[in-house]
Design a protein around this motif. Sequence first.
Motif, PDB file in Angstrom:
ATOM      1  N   ALA A 104       0.869  -1.184   0.009  1.00  0.00           N
ATOM      2  CA  ALA A 104       0.039  -0.077   0.026  1.00  0.00           C
ATOM      3  C   ALA A 104       0.923   1.252   0.044  1.00  0.00           C
ATOM      4  N   GLU A 105       0.299   2.335  -0.428  1.00  0.00           N
ATOM      5  CA  GLU A 105       1.052   3.574  -0.215  1.00  0.00           C
ATOM      6  C   GLU A 105       1.404   4.130   1.040  1.00  0.00           C
ATOM      7  N   TYR A 106       0.474   3.882   2.260  1.00  0.00           N
ATOM      8  CA  TYR A 106       0.939   4.311   3.505  1.00  0.00           C
ATOM      9  C   TYR A 106       0.810   3.189   4.282  1.00  0.00           C
ATOM     10  N   LEU A 107       1.393   2.956   5.543  1.00  0.00           N
ATOM     11  CA  LEU A 107       1.290   1.787   6.490  1.00  0.00           C
ATOM     12  C   LEU A 107       1.358   2.446   7.888  1.00  0.00           C
ATOM     13  N   CYS A 108       0.687   1.951   8.728  1.00  0.00           N
ATOM     14  CA  CYS A 108       0.812   2.357  10.216  1.00  0.00           C
ATOM     15  C   CYS A 108       1.417   1.034  10.843  1.00  0.00           C
ATOM     16  N   VAL A 109       2.476   1.304  11.666  1.00  0.00           N
ATOM     17  CA  VAL A 109       3.130   0.312  12.291  1.00  0.00           C
ATOM     18  C   VAL A 109       3.545   0.892  13.559  1.00  0.00           C
ATOM     19  N   ALA A 110       3.934  -0.137  14.600  1.00  0.00           N
ATOM     20  CA  ALA A 110       4.084   0.195  15.756  1.00  0.00           C
ATOM     21  C   ALA A 110       5.755   0.603  15.846  1.00  0.00           C
ATOM     22  N   GLU A 111       5.861   1.597  16.657  1.00  0.00           N
ATOM     23  CA  GLU A 111       7.220   1.988  16.594  1.00  0.00           C
ATOM     24  C   GLU A 111       8.623   1.030  16.965  1.00  0.00           C
ATOM     25  N   ASN A 112       7.970   0.160  17.785  1.00  0.00           N
ATOM     26  CA  ASN A 112       9.203  -0.944  18.029  1.00  0.00           C
ATOM     27  C   ASN A 112       9.455  -1.963  16.876  1.00  0.00           C
ATOM     28  N   LEU A 113       8.756  -1.929  15.641  1.00  0.00           N
ATOM     29  CA  LEU A 113       8.834  -2.597  14.618  1.00  0.00           C
ATOM     30  C   LEU A 113       9.723  -1.759  13.526  1.00  0.00           C
ATOM     31  N   VAL A 114      10.147  -0.659  13.972  1.00  0.00           N
ATOM     32  CA  VAL A 114      10.871   0.256  12.816  1.00  0.00           C
ATOM     33  C   VAL A 114      12.244   0.564  13.243  1.00  0.00           C
ATOM     34  N   GLU A 115      12.939   0.814  12.076  1.00  0.00           N
ATOM     35  CA  GLU A 115      14.253   1.073  12.499  1.00  0.00           C
ATOM     36  C   GLU A 115      14.648   2.084  11.287  1.00  0.00           C
ATOM     37  N   ALA A 116      15.833   2.776  11.555  1.00  0.00           N
ATOM     38  CA  ALA A 116      16.463   3.850  10.456  1.00  0.00           C
ATOM     39  C   ALA A 116      16.831   2.633   9.423  1.00  0.00           C
ATOM     40  N   LYS A 117      16.716   3.195   8.030  1.00  0.00           N
ATOM     41  CA  LYS A 117      17.215   2.500   6.938  1.00  0.00           C
ATOM     42  C   LYS A 117      18.681   2.369   6.780  1.00  0.00           C
ATOM     43  N   PRO A 118      19.151   1.247   6.655  1.00  0.00           N
ATOM     44  CA  PRO A 118      20.675   1.420   5.970  1.00  0.00           C
ATOM     45  C   PRO A 118      20.890   2.425   5.195  1.00  0.00           C
ATOM     46  N   ALA A 119      21.950   3.259   5.451  1.00  0.00           N
ATOM     47  CA  ALA A 119      22.262   4.533   4.678  1.00  0.00           C
ATOM     48  C   ALA A 119      22.798   4.443   3.495  1.00  0.00           C
ATOM     49  N   ASN A 120      23.442   2.901   3.163  1.00  0.00           N
ATOM     50  CA  ASN A 120      24.051   2.702   1.801  1.00  0.00           C
ATOM     51  C   ASN A 120      23.008   1.781   0.748  1.00  0.00           C
ATOM     52  N   LEU A 121      21.978   1.689   1.422  1.00  0.00           N
ATOM     53  CA  LEU A 121      20.762   0.978   0.160  1.00  0.00           C
ATOM     54  C   LEU A 121      20.009   1.802  -0.076  1.00  0.00           C
ATOM     55  N   SER A 122      19.317   1.601  -1.305  1.00  0.00           N
ATOM     56  CA  SER A 122      18.146   2.233  -1.917  1.00  0.00           C
ATOM     57  C   SER A 122      16.682   1.550  -0.978  1.00  0.00           C
ATOM     58  N   PHE A 123      15.654   2.072  -1.122  1.00  0.00           N
ATOM     59  CA  PHE A 123      14.401   1.758  -0.617  1.00  0.00           C
ATOM     60  C   PHE A 123      14.261   0.364  -1.044  1.00  0.00           C
ATOM     61  N   ALA A 124      14.547   0.137  -2.335  1.00  0.00           N
ATOM     62  CA  ALA A 124      14.120  -1.307  -2.653  1.00  0.00           C
ATOM     63  C   ALA A 124      14.904  -2.399  -2.059  1.00  0.00           C
ATOM     64  N   GLN A 125      16.450  -2.046  -2.056  1.00  0.00           N
ATOM     65  CA  GLN A 125      17.131  -2.843  -1.305  1.00  0.00           C
ATOM     66  C   GLN A 125      16.811  -3.190   0.054  1.00  0.00           C
ATOM     67  N   ALA A 126      16.611  -2.302   0.760  1.00  0.00           N
ATOM     68  CA  ALA A 126      16.235  -2.052   2.111  1.00  0.00           C
ATOM     69  C   ALA A 126      14.977  -3.023   2.498  1.00  0.00           C
ATOM     70  N   ALA A 127      14.086  -2.885   1.546  1.00  0.00           N
ATOM     71  CA  ALA A 127      12.694  -3.566   1.602  1.00  0.00           C
ATOM     72  C   ALA A 127      12.931  -5.085   1.602  1.00  0.00           C
ATOM     73  N   ALA A 128      13.908  -5.541   1.129  1.00  0.00           N
ATOM     74  CA  ALA A 128      14.311  -7.087   0.874  1.00  0.00           C
ATOM     75  C   ALA A 128      14.712  -7.743   2.061  1.00  0.00           C
ATOM     76  N   ILE A 129      15.029  -6.924   3.171  1.00  0.00           N
ATOM     77  CA  ILE A 129      15.677  -7.294   4.487  1.00  0.00           C
ATOM     78  C   ILE A 129      14.949  -7.759   5.516  1.00  0.00           C
ATOM     79  N   PRO A 130      13.984  -7.090   5.883  1.00  0.00           N
ATOM     80  CA  PRO A 130      13.390  -7.454   7.252  1.00  0.00           C
ATOM     81  C   PRO A 130      12.911  -8.764   7.621  1.00  0.00           C
TER      82      PRO A 130
END
Length: 332
Positions: A104-130
Amino acid sequence: MKAMVQDRYGAPDVLRLRDVDTPTPGDDEVLVRVHASSVNAYDWHAMRGDPYLARLSFGLRRPRAAVRGQDFAGRVEAVGAAVTRFGPGDEVYGEAGPDGGAFAEYLCVAENLVEAKPANLSFAQAAAIPLAATTALVCLRDAAALRAGQHVLINGASGGVGTFAVQLAKEYGAQVTAVCRTRNVALVRSLGADHVVDYTREDFTRTDAVRVGRRYDVLLDLVGNRSLADFRRVLTRDGTLLLSGGGVSTGGSVFGPLGLLLRGPLVGRFVRQRIVAPSATAGRGHLAALRELVEAGKLTPVVDRTFRLSEVPDAIRYVETEHARAKVVVTI
């Protein structure tokens, strides 16, 4: 906002792109403008309500949550009153939790399930991780306590979890045997695998190495396609079997891969070998550890193909039927 919505269980065609209300964050939630997500086996299990036993969690007659998608990477749009770690504009990544919602275009998620994205990755690469990388981390670091010099076999080494597991096992100093099909041999070798078993040509439970006595200290199963007896045959006497196989999409099963995941720990109570079925959600601690590994150049997500939000049904179909290597990403 646009979201990929599901009203009933079934094949990828039950998913429809629709306009739905943009969610409002609760006090401890973060509203994320999603730039990318990725597809996991969990998504098609929830989409199909398969195995049937899983509907106790997903919803008995229809999906309790209408929007699929676990992994996300994007920018913070707004935060709840109790959120202290993030503010609008921050680049983040994480896992949506059991109800999903990341396609979806927007998502509400608990703060404890969120972390700063790796600075050296694109959004697409970072989304492949969790979800995938957390599964590998929990299995090898936490459940197996993998250490230098141990021999580990990874069944399903070229998949989403497997490509992270190969890299993590090498980071921990293990000798890695990777099981995959012919076209993925070069990929897993490039990730650091010391030995590769091509399952189209060789049965890893009956290889020459096993016949002459070499056994594995740890076996991580990410496929669920062999019996407990097969797995135990190739383990050392005190070895650890990690069961995390998502199964394949055959449809109509009662237990599916859950059968093996439930039987394994029960059998483990009566044998010397450890048999564990680890589970984890990508929380703050896991995501931070993974970010540090990525930023240090020790862990790299591998992306097979990228689809648009409107193509989520095709993306899930590809993962189900085409033996996708590594991760399939959805850009939003």
